[in-house]
Write a protein that holds these residues in place. Structure first.
Motif, short mmCIF file in Angstrom:
data_model
loop_
_atom_site.label_atom_id
_atom_site.label_comp_id
_atom_site.label_asym_id
_atom_site.label_seq_id
_atom_site.Cartn_x
_atom_site.Cartn_y
_atom_site.Cartn_z
N ARG A 321 0.83 -1.21 0.00
CA ARG A 321 0.00 0.00 0.00
C ARG A 321 0.86 1.26 0.00
O ARG A 321 0.42 2.33 -0.40
CB ARG A 321 -0.92 0.01 1.21
N GLY A 322 2.10 1.12 0.47
CA GLY A 322 2.99 2.26 0.49
C GLY A 322 3.58 2.60 -0.86
O GLY A 322 4.32 3.59 -0.99
N ASP A 323 3.26 1.81 -1.89
CA ASP A 323 3.80 2.10 -3.23
C ASP A 323 3.36 3.46 -3.74
O ASP A 323 4.05 4.06 -4.56
CB ASP A 323 3.37 1.01 -4.21
N VAL A 324 2.21 3.94 -3.28
CA VAL A 324 1.75 5.25 -3.72
C VAL A 324 2.76 6.33 -3.32
O VAL A 324 2.98 7.30 -4.05
CB VAL A 324 0.35 5.57 -3.14
N LEU A 325 3.44 6.13 -2.18
CA LEU A 325 4.46 7.08 -1.75
C LEU A 325 5.71 6.96 -2.60
O LEU A 325 6.38 7.95 -2.90
CB LEU A 325 4.81 6.85 -0.27
N ARG A 326 6.02 5.74 -3.01
CA ARG A 326 7.23 5.52 -3.80
C ARG A 326 7.05 6.02 -5.24
O ARG A 326 8.01 6.47 -5.87
CB ARG A 326 7.58 4.02 -3.79
N ASN A 327 5.84 5.96 -5.75
CA ASN A 327 5.61 6.28 -7.16
C ASN A 327 5.17 7.72 -7.40
O ASN A 327 5.14 8.17 -8.55
CB ASN A 327 4.56 5.33 -7.74
N ALA A 328 4.80 8.42 -6.36
CA ALA A 328 4.31 9.80 -6.54
C ALA A 328 5.47 10.73 -6.90
O ALA A 328 6.59 10.56 -6.42
CB ALA A 328 3.62 10.28 -5.27
N SER A 383 -0.96 6.84 6.30
CA SER A 383 -0.59 6.88 7.72
C SER A 383 0.71 6.16 8.04
O SER A 383 1.13 6.12 9.20
CB SER A 383 -1.72 6.25 8.55
N SER A 384 1.40 5.59 7.06
CA SER A 384 2.51 4.66 7.29
C SER A 384 3.56 5.18 8.26
O SER A 384 4.08 4.43 9.10
CB SER A 384 3.18 4.31 5.96
N THR A 385 3.94 6.46 8.16
CA THR A 385 5.04 6.95 9.00
C THR A 385 4.68 6.93 10.48
O THR A 385 5.58 6.91 11.34
CB THR A 385 5.41 8.40 8.61
N MET A 386 3.39 6.91 10.82
CA MET A 386 2.98 6.92 12.21
C MET A 386 3.30 5.60 12.91
O MET A 386 3.33 5.53 14.13
CB MET A 386 1.48 7.23 12.32
N PHE A 387 3.54 4.54 12.10
CA PHE A 387 3.83 3.22 12.66
C PHE A 387 5.33 2.97 12.82
O PHE A 387 5.73 1.94 13.35
CB PHE A 387 3.22 2.13 11.78
N CYS A 388 6.15 3.89 12.31
CA CYS A 388 7.60 3.71 12.39
C CYS A 388 8.27 5.07 12.55
O CYS A 388 9.14 5.45 11.76
CB CYS A 388 8.13 2.96 11.18
N ARG A 389 7.82 5.81 13.56
CA ARG A 389 8.26 7.18 13.74
C ARG A 389 9.77 7.28 13.95
O ARG A 389 10.43 8.18 13.44
CB ARG A 389 7.51 7.81 14.91
N ASP A 390 10.33 6.37 14.74
CA ASP A 390 11.76 6.44 15.02
C ASP A 390 12.57 6.29 13.74
O ASP A 390 13.57 7.00 13.53
CB ASP A 390 12.16 5.35 16.02
#
Length: 432
Positions: A321-328, A383-390
């Motif tokens: 689902r994070g591919d949208v971030l990689r392809n934008a 929301s992906s970054t909220m799960f791996c903030r560090d």
């Protein structure tokens, strides 16, 4: 330079439904000449075509003629009507008509112009042009003037592009609205209250064509070229209601200035304690983007691998689902900071304090997304970054108090978004 004359046709009786306007014009004794241009006020066309509506409620008549509200200020509405014209009150007029009635514009102004031209040619044998006019206001200018809403026998635009001016400068954008110029000139002769709804312009026979031509439709600017298609509040409302999450983008680059304008709108959101808790990280280089998304992917895979039922296939499906971030084409990471927050000794109040700042961040992101939509850019708040903030803070070298609140993919939509099914606001309202 060309000299021309403009004179009104006087002596027309009151026009009623079914009137033979061509015969009535000639019965006034006017002597027309080959190449004359007749400028006819739309009201007499409407009356002859029976476009008189018995209605005490003018607003209801405007509603019926409107296809799109462009701007509204109090009782005044600028709308696009069924003829495609953008004008006040859809052209519905309560003047020069008996009390209790309103005049609608001709159903097909170009068709009306062609019909009148044909009838006059049959009666006189002359090659004439006919322009149907109506009174318009203009953006940025006070006062009204007549413009062409229907035409036959005359090109309504004169394209000067490719020519040079008297100083040898190339003309690149000049397209003259010839029919509107003629309409305004004729209005000086007709007047608004003189009872002369028709004027003749003589001396411009070189403008009169043998065929009817394309009518007045070329004067209407296409929607995709109209930079002022909506009023301010209407544009904001349309951006809010039509904004959709976009997950597929073209390869076209995003204007960095547009993103910064969206950030400028974002930081006007309300916030607690007069604070400014918003930060936006623009991930502009491909190296930074790749490092960020690879680190996020590794963190997701590491975390999910410890959960029961999460095999490699399921993990791959979830992280895809994070591919949208990689392809934008553009990636933005909004962060909230708690500068200026109040300290409380108990966890309940401390949690509520944080929620206040998170709500402020949500308001800022909404401003950001809506402004991007107003720039005709698509976006997806993930929301992906909220799960791996560090991991995000480490890769982007962010201060420890910057709390990533998802990531926003930005780009030009690959295709139009499907229409959103209407939502009844009452389903989301409780009244006490």
């Amino acid at each position: 330079m060309t000299a021309y004359n403009v004179f009104p046709i006087t002596g027309l009786p009151e026009i009623t439904a079914g009137a033979d306007l061509a015969t009535m014009l000639l019965a006034t004794g006017v002597r027309l000449a080959d190449g004359d241009i007749l400028l006819v006020t739309s009201k007499v066309i409407s009356k002859a075509e029976g476009r008189v509506l018995h209605a005490t409620d003018r607003e209801a008549a405007i509603d019926a003629e409107t296809v799109r509200v462009v701007a509204r200020r109090g009782p005044t509405r600028i709308v696009e009507n069924r003829q495609g014209l953008v004008m006040a009150a859809a052209g519905v007029d309560a003047s020069n008509t008996p009390p209790g009635t309103v005049l609608l514009l001709p159903e097909n102004p170009d068709g009306s112009a062609r019909a009148l031209r044909r009838q006059l040619r049959e009666l006189t044998g002359l090659n004439l042009a006919v322009v149907i006019t109506d009174t318009f206001g203009r953006p940025w200018r006070n006062g009204l003037t007549d413009v062409a809403i229907g035409a036959a026998g005359i090109p309504v635009l004169h394209d000067h592009r490719g020519h040079v001016d008297s100083h040898g400068n190339a003309l690149e954008v000049t397209v003259t609205a010839t029919a509107d110029e003629l309409a305004a000139a004729a209005d000086l002769a007709k007047g608004k209250t003189s009872g002369a709804p028709v004027a003749v312009i003589r001396g411009l026979a070189h403008l009169v064509a043998d065929d009817d031509g394309d009518g007045a439709r070329p004067l209407i600017r296409p929607a995709d070229q109209d930079m002022f298609r909506l009023g301010t509040s209407e544009a904001i409302r349309e951006a809010v209601t039509t904004r959709r999450t976009v997950r597929e983008f073209t390869s076209q680059l995003v204007d960095p200035a547009a993103v910064r304008r969206a950030v400028a709108a974002a930081v006007t959101a309300p916030a607690p304690h007069h604070t400014t808790p918003w930060r936006f990280v623009l991930v502009e280089t491909q190296q930074a983007r790749t490092q960020l998304l690879d680190a996020m992917l590794a963190a997701w895979q590491r975390d999910l691998a410890h959960l029961d039922g999460w095999d490699e296939a399921r993990i791959a499906g979830r992280t895809r689902r994070g591919d949208v971030l990689r392809n934008a084409p553009c990636l933005v990471v909004p962060c909230v900071v708690m500068d200026g927050s109040h300290a409380y000794p108990d966890s309940r109040r401390a949690a509520a304090e944080r929620e206040m700042f998170v709500v402020a961040m949500g308001a800022a992101v909404q401003n950001f997304l809506v402004t991007l939509a107003g720039e005709h850019l698509g976006s997806a708040w993930v929301s992906s970054t909220m799960f791996c903030r560090d991991s995000v803070r480490e890769v982007l070298a962010l201060p420890p108090d910057w709390d990533p609140m998802g990531a926003v993919a930005v780009g030009h939509p690959a295709r139009p978004a499907p229409p959103r099914p209407p939502r009844d606001p009452e389903q989301f309202i409780t009244t006490r």
